[in-house]
Design a protein around this motif. Structure first.
Motif, PDB file in Angstrom:
ATOM      1  N   ASP A 217       0.768  -1.139  -0.210  1.00 50.68           N
ATOM      2  CA  ASP A 217      -0.077  -0.021   0.091  1.00 50.68           C
ATOM      3  C   ASP A 217       0.673   1.330   0.196  1.00 50.68           C
ATOM      4  N   GLY A 218       2.212   1.143   0.269  1.00 55.02           N
ATOM      5  CA  GLY A 218       3.116   2.266   0.171  1.00 55.02           C
ATOM      6  C   GLY A 218       2.883   3.414   1.191  1.00 55.02           C
ATOM      7  N   ALA A 219       2.153   2.878   2.201  1.00 55.34           N
ATOM      8  CA  ALA A 219       1.668   4.122   3.168  1.00 55.34           C
ATOM      9  C   ALA A 219       2.071   3.614   4.751  1.00 55.34           C
ATOM     10  N   ASP A 220       2.594   4.523   5.579  1.00 52.07           N
ATOM     11  CA  ASP A 220       2.743   4.188   6.880  1.00 52.07           C
ATOM     12  C   ASP A 220       1.514   4.272   7.560  1.00 52.07           C
ATOM     13  N   ASN A 221       0.994   3.412   7.514  1.00 49.97           N
ATOM     14  CA  ASN A 221      -0.548   3.513   8.008  1.00 49.97           C
ATOM     15  C   ASN A 221      -1.049   2.427   9.187  1.00 49.97           C
ATOM     16  N   GLY A 222       0.042   1.571   9.489  1.00 44.90           N
ATOM     17  CA  GLY A 222      -0.240   0.513  10.329  1.00 44.90           C
ATOM     18  C   GLY A 222      -1.055  -0.674   9.828  1.00 44.90           C
ATOM     19  N   THR A 223      -1.244  -0.505   8.439  1.00 45.57           N
ATOM     20  CA  THR A 223      -1.846  -1.840   7.568  1.00 45.57           C
ATOM     21  C   THR A 223      -0.900  -2.542   6.757  1.00 45.57           C
ATOM     22  N   ASN A 224      -0.954  -3.604   6.795  1.00 44.82           N
ATOM     23  CA  ASN A 224       0.082  -4.344   5.708  1.00 44.82           C
ATOM     24  C   ASN A 224      -0.713  -5.195   4.800  1.00 44.82           C
ATOM     25  N   THR A 225      -0.453  -5.069   3.468  1.00 42.96           N
ATOM     26  CA  THR A 225      -1.121  -6.042   2.394  1.00 42.96           C
ATOM     27  C   THR A 225       0.176  -6.543   1.750  1.00 42.96           C
ATOM     28  N   TYR A 226       0.491  -7.942   2.042  1.00 48.55           N
ATOM     29  CA  TYR A 226       1.553  -8.425   1.580  1.00 48.55           C
ATOM     30  C   TYR A 226       1.307  -8.929   0.116  1.00 48.55           C
ATOM     31  N   GLU A 227       2.678  -8.928  -0.616  1.00 47.92           N
ATOM     32  CA  GLU A 227       2.821  -9.559  -1.822  1.00 47.92           C
ATOM     33  C   GLU A 227       4.007 -10.121  -2.055  1.00 47.92           C
ATOM     34  N   ALA A 228       4.132 -11.444  -2.479  1.00 44.47           N
ATOM     35  CA  ALA A 228       5.567 -11.878  -2.682  1.00 44.47           C
ATOM     36  C   ALA A 228       6.333 -11.223  -3.685  1.00 44.47           C
ATOM     37  N   ALA A 229       7.751 -11.181  -3.380  1.00 46.91           N
ATOM     38  CA  ALA A 229       8.455 -10.653  -4.234  1.00 46.91           C
ATOM     39  C   ALA A 229      10.089 -11.313  -4.079  1.00 46.91           C
ATOM     40  N   ILE A 230      10.779 -10.760  -5.043  1.00 42.93           N
ATOM     41  CA  ILE A 230      12.368 -11.348  -5.021  1.00 42.93           C
ATOM     42  C   ILE A 230      13.188  -9.999  -5.179  1.00 42.93           C
ATOM     43  N   TRP A 231      14.236 -10.092  -4.794  1.00 42.29           N
ATOM     44  CA  TRP A 231      15.160  -9.017  -4.952  1.00 42.29           C
ATOM     45  C   TRP A 231      16.461  -9.714  -5.614  1.00 42.29           C
ATOM     46  N   GLN A 232      16.890  -9.247  -6.583  1.00 49.72           N
ATOM     47  CA  GLN A 232      18.056  -9.762  -7.476  1.00 49.72           C
ATOM     48  C   GLN A 232      19.020  -8.616  -7.926  1.00 49.72           C
TER      49      GLN A 232
END
Length: 403
Positions: free
Chosen positions: A212-227
């Motif tokens: 959600d990109g916001a510091d709002n105390g709510t998390n909406t998670y999505e799987a990700a990778i970093w390379q």
């Protein structure tokens, strides 16, 4: 004679176990397993758990002492459970002794380097921990404090690169990469909390981000990778939620196959289910009838372990391979007294670690760590007919030898 008798006992036990498997299809091929209790660091300990295993069969985890929440990290190898040191050098300058709280050892690479996390003080003071072999059969502990609130080390690859996290303020977590005493904050979309779970030998990191990109105390998670890109900078790749409300990546193998958990809400019922992401495709791993499950570890052969709840909401450890989900409780040849609840790691040799409930002859039940090792062929479900035929011939030959 002793060897022949031992083979006879093994065959008998295997037949008895196979009889109770409830095999649905003769085409299923999966190994049977022997189970070994890893023991406890304290005679009064009632809770020992395994977290990871390397390709040498070394196991790490934590063993809780009887008093309160005190627990210590351990390494298990060659049948021996040994306590890891909890006094070390913090940030290279200060000697600190940890009180024995928190997660402790979580992952071990093939060179024997171990990472974990534990509190420095009572309360939210977790620190990243790195145990290094000292060349004399022991380990040296290095403790890392990134500032802010807490620091975490979750996984280590064979280049001693570490995936971790940094809680830089209350409820604010960055995914981080650590190498040679250098911490790199991994890119994100902002948000409150972003997690790493695993790092493979390609330096590909798996985890999940707050979308959600916001510091709002709510998390909406999505799987990700970093390379890393051609310039050596980490790039974030979002994998999507595969039609679910949320997705979380928990492990990654050398082939960049991912496993994890999908979260969905339907008619006010939250379901959590294990999945595999391979070659651009999401594969549902199935369940044992409940609404909660998770895939926790995957090896190079695409064998996956984790847990799935039954319809009565009891967690059972599972193995997934070749498109089939197997309850590990049904694959044991010597599992009397055990209820395997979570399988947390599998190496490229197919050895499985985890923990479950063990009830001894006195009726006392404890949480115990285990390692499972496959019984050699022909004792697989696919080989039942062959094994039965072999066993009948073996018994006849054994009878002749004993005369």
């Amino acid at each position: 004679m002793l060897n022949l008798l031992a083979w006879k006992q093994t065959i008998t036990v295997t037949f008895l176990t196979i009889a109770g498997l409830g095999v649905a299809s003769p085409s299923m091929a999966v190994s049977l397993y022997t189970i070994t209790d890893l023991g406890s660091l304290s005679p009064q300990g009632t809770d020992t758990r395994a977290a990871g295993i390397n390709n040498l069969g070394q196991v790490v985890g934590r063993s809780r002492f009887s008093s309160g929440t005190l627990s210590h990290g351990y390494i298990w190898e060659n049948g021996v459970l040994s306590e890891l040191p909890y006094t070390g050098l913090k940030n290279g300058t200060e000697i600190v002794t940890l009180p024995g709280r928190g997660g402790f050892s979580r992952s071990i690479n093939d060179s024997g380097f171990i990472v974990g996390t534990a509190d420095e003080l009572p309360g939210p003071t977790d620190r990243g921990l790195l145990w290094s072999p000292n060349g004399s059969g022991g380990y040296n502990l290095a403790i890392y404090d990134f500032g802010g609130v807490e620091s975490y080390f979750y996984d280590i690859n064979n280049s001693n690169q570490i995936a971790g996290a940094h809680i830089y303020a209350s409820g604010k977590r960055n995914a981080v990469f650590w190498e040679n005493n250098l911490k790199i904050d991994l890119p994100s979309l902002g948000g409150d909390e972003n997690f790493t779970s695993a790092i493979n030998d390609n330096t590909v990191i798996a985890g999940y981000i707050d979308t959600d990109g916001a510091d709002n105390g709510t998390n909406t998670y999505e799987a990700a990778i970093w390379q890393k890109d051609s310039n050596g900078n980490f790039v974030l790749s979002r994998l999507g939620t595969f039609g679910a409300a949320q997705s979380l990546a928990k492990d990654i193998n050398i082939n960049n196959d991912l496993v994890g958990q999908l979260v969905n809400v339907e008619e006010d019922v939250t379901t959590r289910s294990p999945f595999l992401f391979k070659d651009g495709n999401k594969i549902d791993l199935g369940s044992f009838g409940g609404t909660v499950g998770d895939a926790l570890s995957i090896n190079a052969n695409t064998q996956i372990v984790g847990y799935s709840n039954t319809g009565s909401n009891v967690a059972h450890a599972f193995l997934w391979e070749n498109g089939q989900l197997f309850d590990l409780n049904n694959l044991l040849v010597n599992g009397s007294g055990w209820q395997l609840t979570q399988a947390t790691g599998i190496n490229d040799l197919g050895q499985i670690v985890g923990y479950g409930l063990f009830t001894d002859a006195n009726g006392v039940t404890q949480t115990r760590a285990f390692i499972l090792e496959a019984v050699p062929e022909p004792f697989t479900i696919l080989g039942v007919t062959t094994a039965v035929g072999f066993g009948m011939q073996f018994k006849k030959r054994l009878a002749k030898v004993q005369k």
